[in-house]
Design a protein around this motif. Structure first.
Motif, PDB file in Angstrom:
ATOM      1  N   ASP A  96      -2.887  -0.592   2.336  1.00 55.96           N
ATOM      2  CA  ASP A  96      -3.241   0.697   1.748  1.00 55.96           C
ATOM      3  C   ASP A  96      -2.722   0.664   0.313  1.00 55.96           C
ATOM      4  O   ASP A  96      -1.516   0.554   0.087  1.00 55.96           O
ATOM      5  CB  ASP A  96      -2.537   1.803   2.549  1.00 55.96           C
ATOM      6  N   VAL A  97      -3.619   0.725  -0.669  1.00 54.00           N
ATOM      7  CA  VAL A  97      -3.202   0.612  -2.070  1.00 54.00           C
ATOM      8  C   VAL A  97      -3.012   1.977  -2.748  1.00 54.00           C
ATOM      9  O   VAL A  97      -2.902   2.061  -3.967  1.00 54.00           O
ATOM     10  CB  VAL A  97      -4.178  -0.273  -2.896  1.00 54.00           C
ATOM     11  N   ARG A  98      -2.927   3.044  -1.949  1.00 50.56           N
ATOM     12  CA  ARG A  98      -2.689   4.377  -2.495  1.00 50.56           C
ATOM     13  C   ARG A  98      -1.205   4.554  -2.815  1.00 50.56           C
ATOM     14  O   ARG A  98      -0.383   3.692  -2.520  1.00 50.56           O
ATOM     15  CB  ARG A  98      -3.139   5.448  -1.490  1.00 50.56           C
ATOM     16  N   TYR A 138       0.026   7.719   1.268  1.00 55.58           N
ATOM     17  CA  TYR A 138       0.265   6.935   2.478  1.00 55.58           C
ATOM     18  C   TYR A 138       1.018   7.758   3.520  1.00 55.58           C
ATOM     19  O   TYR A 138       0.662   7.777   4.696  1.00 55.58           O
ATOM     20  CB  TYR A 138       1.050   5.677   2.116  1.00 55.58           C
ATOM     21  N   ALA A 139       2.041   8.480   3.078  1.00 59.36           N
ATOM     22  CA  ALA A 139       2.846   9.307   3.980  1.00 59.36           C
ATOM     23  C   ALA A 139       2.025  10.435   4.608  1.00 59.36           C
ATOM     24  O   ALA A 139       2.310  10.868   5.725  1.00 59.36           O
ATOM     25  CB  ALA A 139       4.051   9.881   3.235  1.00 59.36           C
ATOM     26  N   ALA A 140       0.996  10.885   3.911  1.00 64.86           N
ATOM     27  CA  ALA A 140       0.150  11.969   4.418  1.00 64.86           C
ATOM     28  C   ALA A 140      -0.808  11.486   5.512  1.00 64.86           C
ATOM     29  O   ALA A 140      -1.408  12.303   6.208  1.00 64.86           O
ATOM     30  CB  ALA A 140      -0.635  12.599   3.276  1.00 64.86           C
ATOM     31  N   GLY A 141      -0.930  10.180   5.686  1.00 69.36           N
ATOM     32  CA  GLY A 141      -1.789   9.607   6.710  1.00 69.36           C
ATOM     33  C   GLY A 141      -2.319   8.263   6.278  1.00 69.36           C
ATOM     34  O   GLY A 141      -2.632   8.072   5.104  1.00 69.36           O
ATOM     35  N   HIS A 142      -2.382   7.331   7.217  1.00 71.43           N
ATOM     36  CA  HIS A 142      -2.869   5.988   6.905  1.00 71.43           C
ATOM     37  C   HIS A 142      -3.401   5.317   8.170  1.00 71.43           C
ATOM     38  O   HIS A 142      -3.189   5.813   9.274  1.00 71.43           O
ATOM     39  CB  HIS A 142      -1.752   5.141   6.284  1.00 71.43           C
ATOM     40  N   LYS A 169      -3.354   2.798  11.105  1.00 69.34           N
ATOM     41  CA  LYS A 169      -2.264   2.189  11.854  1.00 69.34           C
ATOM     42  C   LYS A 169      -2.172   0.694  11.540  1.00 69.34           C
ATOM     43  O   LYS A 169      -3.162  -0.019  11.563  1.00 69.34           O
ATOM     44  CB  LYS A 169      -2.483   2.388  13.354  1.00 69.34           C
ATOM     45  N   GLY A 170      -0.951   0.254  11.223  1.00 69.13           N
ATOM     46  CA  GLY A 170      -0.694  -1.154  10.943  1.00 69.13           C
ATOM     47  C   GLY A 170      -0.766  -1.516   9.468  1.00 69.13           C
ATOM     48  O   GLY A 170      -0.437  -2.641   9.091  1.00 69.13           O
ATOM     49  N   ALA A 171      -1.196  -0.572   8.633  1.00 67.79           N
ATOM     50  CA  ALA A 171      -1.311  -0.853   7.199  1.00 67.79           C
ATOM     51  C   ALA A 171       0.040  -0.805   6.513  1.00 67.79           C
ATOM     52  O   ALA A 171       0.887   0.021   6.850  1.00 67.79           O
ATOM     53  CB  ALA A 171      -2.247   0.149   6.535  1.00 67.79           C
ATOM     54  N   VAL A 172       0.234  -1.699   5.552  1.00 66.46           N
ATOM     55  CA  VAL A 172       1.401  -1.638   4.682  1.00 66.46           C
ATOM     56  C   VAL A 172       0.962  -0.971   3.388  1.00 66.46           C
ATOM     57  O   VAL A 172      -0.193  -1.053   3.003  1.00 66.46           O
ATOM     58  CB  VAL A 172       2.023  -3.033   4.411  1.00 66.46           C
ATOM     59  N   ASN A 173       1.884  -0.307   2.746  1.00 64.05           N
ATOM     60  CA  ASN A 173       1.577   0.420   1.519  1.00 64.05           C
ATOM     61  C   ASN A 173       2.048  -0.381   0.311  1.00 64.05           C
ATOM     62  O   ASN A 173       3.221  -0.679   0.178  1.00 64.05           O
ATOM     63  CB  ASN A 173       2.255   1.793   1.552  1.00 64.05           C
ATOM     64  N   SER A 229      -4.891 -17.720   1.954  1.00 61.62           N
ATOM     65  CA  SER A 229      -6.025 -18.331   2.648  1.00 61.62           C
ATOM     66  C   SER A 229      -6.557 -17.474   3.796  1.00 61.62           C
ATOM     67  O   SER A 229      -7.595 -17.781   4.371  1.00 61.62           O
ATOM     68  CB  SER A 229      -5.638 -19.713   3.175  1.00 61.62           C
ATOM     69  N   LYS A 230      -5.847 -16.389   4.116  1.00 57.35           N
ATOM     70  CA  LYS A 230      -6.280 -15.490   5.198  1.00 57.35           C
ATOM     71  C   LYS A 230      -6.881 -14.218   4.608  1.00 57.35           C
ATOM     72  O   LYS A 230      -6.521 -13.802   3.509  1.00 57.35           O
ATOM     73  CB  LYS A 230      -5.100 -15.140   6.101  1.00 57.35           C
ATOM     74  N   PRO A 231      -7.785 -13.572   5.346  1.00 52.64           N
ATOM     75  CA  PRO A 231      -8.423 -12.353   4.834  1.00 52.64           C
ATOM     76  C   PRO A 231      -7.411 -11.230   4.571  1.00 52.64           C
ATOM     77  O   PRO A 231      -6.410 -11.100   5.278  1.00 52.64           O
ATOM     78  CB  PRO A 231      -9.356 -11.930   5.969  1.00 52.64           C
ATOM     79  N   VAL A 232      -7.702 -10.447   3.549  1.00 50.31           N
ATOM     80  CA  VAL A 232      -6.931  -9.248   3.233  1.00 50.31           C
ATOM     81  C   VAL A 232      -7.889  -8.069   3.335  1.00 50.31           C
ATOM     82  O   VAL A 232      -9.001  -8.110   2.803  1.00 50.31           O
ATOM     83  CB  VAL A 232      -6.331  -9.305   1.810  1.00 50.31           C
ATOM     84  N   TYR A 233      -7.456  -7.033   4.041  1.00 50.33           N
ATOM     85  CA  TYR A 233      -8.246  -5.813   4.201  1.00 50.33           C
ATOM     86  C   TYR A 233      -7.581  -4.718   3.386  1.00 50.33           C
ATOM     87  O   TYR A 233      -6.414  -4.388   3.612  1.00 50.33           O
ATOM     88  CB  TYR A 233      -8.316  -5.423   5.681  1.00 50.33           C
ATOM     89  N   LEU A 234      -8.313  -4.170   2.432  1.00 56.25           N
ATOM     90  CA  LEU A 234      -7.795  -3.149   1.520  1.00 56.25           C
ATOM     91  C   LEU A 234      -8.504  -1.813   1.743  1.00 56.25           C
ATOM     92  O   LEU A 234      -9.650  -1.778   2.179  1.00 56.25           O
ATOM     93  CB  LEU A 234      -8.063  -3.548   0.065  1.00 56.25           C
ATOM     94  N   TYR A 235      -7.793  -0.760   1.385  1.00 54.65           N
ATOM     95  CA  TYR A 235      -8.441   0.552   1.276  1.00 54.65           C
ATOM     96  C   TYR A 235      -7.589   1.447   0.397  1.00 54.65           C
ATOM     97  O   TYR A 235      -6.398   1.216   0.189  1.00 54.65           O
ATOM     98  CB  TYR A 235      -8.682   1.199   2.647  1.00 54.65           C
ATOM     99  N   CYS A 236      -8.245   2.455  -0.175  1.00 61.04           N
ATOM    100  CA  CYS A 236      -7.566   3.490  -0.949  1.00 61.04           C
ATOM    101  C   CYS A 236      -8.126   4.827  -0.470  1.00 61.04           C
ATOM    102  O   CYS A 236      -8.580   4.918   0.668  1.00 61.04           O
ATOM    103  CB  CYS A 236      -7.772   3.277  -2.453  1.00 61.04           C
ATOM    104  N   GLN A 237      -8.126   5.835  -1.299  1.00 62.28           N
ATOM    105  CA  GLN A 237      -8.635   7.134  -0.873  1.00 62.28           C
ATOM    106  C   GLN A 237     -10.164   7.172  -0.855  1.00 62.28           C
ATOM    107  O   GLN A 237     -10.763   7.675   0.083  1.00 62.28           O
ATOM    108  CB  GLN A 237      -8.090   8.250  -1.765  1.00 62.28           C
ATOM    109  N   SER A 238     -10.794   6.613  -1.900  1.00 65.76           N
ATOM    110  CA  SER A 238     -12.251   6.718  -2.003  1.00 65.76           C
ATOM    111  C   SER A 238     -12.973   5.385  -2.169  1.00 65.76           C
ATOM    112  O   SER A 238     -14.186   5.333  -2.064  1.00 65.76           O
ATOM    113  CB  SER A 238     -12.616   7.615  -3.185  1.00 65.76           C
ATOM    114  N   GLY A 239     -12.258   4.332  -2.454  1.00 67.09           N
ATOM    115  CA  GLY A 239     -12.863   3.021  -2.658  1.00 67.09           C
ATOM    116  C   GLY A 239     -12.762   2.511  -4.079  1.00 67.09           C
ATOM    117  O   GLY A 239     -13.003   1.340  -4.340  1.00 67.09           O
ATOM    118  N   ASN A 240     -12.392   3.366  -5.009  1.00 70.23           N
ATOM    119  CA  ASN A 240     -12.310   2.970  -6.412  1.00 70.23           C
ATOM    120  C   ASN A 240     -11.101   2.068  -6.686  1.00 70.23           C
ATOM    121  O   ASN A 240     -11.242   0.971  -7.221  1.00 70.23           O
ATOM    122  CB  ASN A 240     -12.283   4.218  -7.297  1.00 70.23           C
TER     123      ASN A 240
END
Length: 114
Positions: free
Chosen positions: A38-40, A45-49, A51-55, A74-85
């Motif tokens: 979670d890149v927010r 992050y504290a307001a909700g994320h 499960k299993g994501a690191v901030n 070499s392994k996949p990374v899964y990212l997200y933020c609030q809207s995708g920007n």
């Protein structure tokens, strides 16, 4: 990539960055030990994320890069933020850092919690 593919298809900024819809993203991270980030901000992050994501806050530039030094490039990374920007910007930074496979959640956490 055509504009139509961007709007409706499996969007890819490069061949190493893919944008997944909510269902594909959920399936990809379900029941697996993945590098989920979670890149927010810590407040968001504290307001909700997911499960299993690191901030790792995208806006804390030096901390952002040093935090990813512990990840397996070499392994996949899964990212997200609030809207995708922010996560798209983060994905491009990770690509420059040598990560090979990056997935982003289309619409971000706002889409996830719907």
């Amino acid at each position: 990539m055509s504009f139509i593919d961007f709007l409706f298809g499996n969007t890819s900024v490069s061949d190493k960055i893919s944008i997944l819809d909510k269902q594909a993203y959920a399936k990809a991270i379900a029941g697996k030990k993945v590098q989920l980030v979670d890149v927010r901000t810590s407040r968001e992050y504290a307001a909700g994320h997911i499960k299993g994501a690191v901030n790792i806050d995208f806006f804390r530039f030096s901390a952002f890069e040093s935090a990813f030094d512990t990840f397996d490039r070499s392994k996949p990374v899964y990212l997200y933020c609030q809207s995708g920007n922010r996560s798209q910007k983060a994905a491009r930074r990770l690509l420059a850092m040598g990560f090979e496979e990056i997935y982003d959640l289309r619409g971000g956490y706002a889409t996830w919690k719907r």
